[in-house]
Design a protein around this motif. Sequence first.
Motif, PDB file in Angstrom:
ATOM      1  N   CYS A 268       0.742  -1.176   0.006  1.00 38.37           N
ATOM      2  CA  CYS A 268       0.034   0.058   0.170  1.00 38.37           C
ATOM      3  C   CYS A 268       0.772   1.314   0.104  1.00 38.37           C
ATOM      4  CB  CYS A 268      -1.045  -0.006   1.111  1.00 38.37           C
ATOM      5  SG  CYS A 268      -2.061  -1.369   1.220  1.00 38.37           S
TER       6      CYS A 268
ATOM      7  N   HIS B 206      -8.371   1.644   6.158  1.00 37.76           N
ATOM      8  CA  HIS B 206      -7.449   3.119   6.210  1.00 37.76           C
ATOM      9  C   HIS B 206      -8.571   3.737   6.875  1.00 37.76           C
ATOM     10  CE1 HIS B 206      -4.975   1.892   2.784  1.00 37.76           C
ATOM     11  NE2 HIS B 206      -5.944   1.209   2.712  1.00 37.76           N
TER      12      HIS B 206
ATOM     13  N   THR C  25      -6.468   9.521   6.553  1.00 41.20           N
ATOM     14  CA  THR C  25      -5.636   9.342   5.109  1.00 41.20           C
ATOM     15  C   THR C  25      -6.480   9.848   4.198  1.00 41.20           C
ATOM     16  OG1 THR C  25      -6.466   7.203   5.098  1.00 41.20           O
ATOM     17  CG2 THR C  25      -4.726   7.420   6.269  1.00 41.20           C
TER      18      THR C  25
ATOM     19  N   GLN D 240     -14.283   4.819   8.381  1.00 42.20           N
ATOM     20  CA  GLN D 240     -12.923   4.391   7.906  1.00 42.20           C
ATOM     21  C   GLN D 240     -13.471   3.333   6.675  1.00 42.20           C
ATOM     22  OE1 GLN D 240     -11.019   1.579  10.456  1.00 42.20           O
ATOM     23  NE2 GLN D 240     -12.543   0.263  10.659  1.00 42.20           N
TER      24      GLN D 240
ATOM     25  N   LEU E 256      -0.928   1.459   9.273  1.00 40.67           N
ATOM     26  CA  LEU E 256      -0.988   1.796   7.879  1.00 40.67           C
ATOM     27  C   LEU E 256      -1.162   3.336   7.465  1.00 40.67           C
ATOM     28  CD1 LEU E 256      -1.002   0.831   4.970  1.00 40.67           C
ATOM     29  CD2 LEU E 256      -3.298   0.157   5.158  1.00 40.67           C
ATOM     30  N   ALA E 257      -1.817   3.810   8.492  1.00 43.59           N
ATOM     31  CA  ALA E 257      -2.110   5.439   8.417  1.00 43.59           C
ATOM     32  C   ALA E 257      -0.652   6.110   8.324  1.00 43.59           C
ATOM     33  CB  ALA E 257      -3.085   5.792   9.415  1.00 43.59           C
TER      34      ALA E 257
ATOM     35  N   ILE F 256       0.940   5.682   5.309  1.00 48.23           N
ATOM     36  CA  ILE F 256       0.564   6.676   4.109  1.00 48.23           C
ATOM     37  C   ILE F 256       1.091   8.165   4.161  1.00 48.23           C
ATOM     38  CG2 ILE F 256      -1.654   7.548   3.129  1.00 48.23           C
ATOM     39  CD1 ILE F 256      -1.000   4.552   2.037  1.00 48.23           C
TER      40      ILE F 256
END
Length: 422
Positions: free
Chosen positions: A21, A57, A61, A115, A323-324, A327
Motif C-alpha cells: 500500500c 484506512h 488518510t 474508515q 498503515l495510516a 501513508i
Amino acid sequence: MAIAKESPDEHLPIVISGGGCVGLFLALLLAQTPLPNSILVIEPQHPDPTSTRAMAHQPPTFPLFAQVPGLLPELIAAGSLSSGLCFRTSVKNGSKVIASKTFDNSGEGMKGKGQLLLPQGKFQNVLIGRLGEVAGRAEVRLGWSVEGFTESEEEAKVAVQLASPTGQTEYIDAAYLVGADGAHSIVRKCMGVELEGETLDRQLVATDLRFPFKTHGFFDANFIVDPENYGLIGRIDNEGLWRVSYGVPGSQSEEEIRNGVSEKLRGMLPNNGQNEEGEDAFEVVRIAPYRAQQRCASTLSKGRVLLVGDAAHLTNPYAGLGLASGIADADSLAPILSHVLSGKATNTTQLLASWSEARQQKFFDVVDKPSRMAYKRVRSKVDTEDDVKALLERDPMVGALKRGMPVMPPSLRTVGGDLVGW
C-alpha cells in the motif's frame, strides 16, 4: 555524507522497494509531479486479490488519497465505508457496549465518514491500474526483488542490485532508493539501520473468518475489552468476511496457536460461536500469528536511501495507526523528493535529515503513545459496572466517545516547507 546537487539534465529513476500500500501510493504521488524522473517499483510477490493483510484506512488518510484526482472515490467503490465502531465487554461479561459511534456515509464530502474497509489486494490492484495509466512515468516490476545497493559519494546516484524472477542479477542507477519493503526490510538491513524499541509481551493472532456478527448486534468495528479475551472484531468486506484479532501468550509456538484457534474463538464469539443446533457457526479462512512491536528506525534517511511504512516503524493494530502513518510517510516524502530533484532545496542533506527526524517524532507522539494506550485499554478489567465507570472516567478517548463528543486525532502529516533545508 554530503549529497551533490542534481544537475538539471540528470534524470535517473526513483526506485521503490516494495509494492504494498505505502510503496504504490508513494509511486503514484511521485508520478503526479512534473519531474522527468521515472518511478520504478520493485515487488517480489504478485498481488493476491484475496489478501487481507492490511484491511482498513483511517479517515485522516482520506485527504492524502484525495490529492490524486478521483482516487478516493475509486478506492471507496472498490471497498466500503464502516458504519460504526464500539468498545464492548467480552462475551463472558455479556458483550455489553461500553461506548459507540455510528457514521453517516451518505452525501457529498468525507467529513464524518467511517474508515475505509479495503483489503490490501484490492488496494494494490487499484493503484497498479492507476500507475499503468501514466505510461512512461512509472513501472511496477512484479516478481523482482531488491538485494542490495552501493552508493556513490562522487556521483549523485545509488546503484541498486536487483534479482529477476529467474534469479539473474541486474544493477540500476537510481537518483534515490526508497525502502517500503515491510518489517523485514532488506533495504533497512543493508543500510545498517536498527528498528529500536520493544516487542510486546503477547503475540497477536489475526484470524479471518465467516460468522453472522450482524445478527448478534455487532458494529463494523468492535474493540473487545477484557484482560484475557481482548481483541478486535471487524468487518473486512461486503462478502461476509470478518477479522478477529486476539492475543495469546508470547511463549506459544505457531503450532500451538493454530491448534488453539477454535477454542479461542468459542470464547470470543457470541453464543460460543455456535448455531441453534450447537454446531460451530464460524468458518476460519486465514490464521496469521505475529509478534506485536513498538519500534522505529534509528534514522529514515541515510544518503540517497530512505525508509517509509513498516520498513521505518512498527506498531500494534489497536489504534489503527500503522498503515495510516505509512501513508503519511509517502505523503510527506513525495513533495520533498520532487523539491530536491528539481534543484530547489537549499540544503538537501539537511532537508532529508529534518524529514527523518520529523517522521520519527510523529511516530513517537502520534502513533506510538496512542497505540500503547490502545493496547493497554483493550486489556482492561470491565467485569462490573464500577469497572466500566472507572474506564470511562480515566480514559479520555472512550469517555469522549460515550459522551458523543468528536475525537479529533492529531495530524499524521509532515509538511516539507516547514523543514530545515527546504
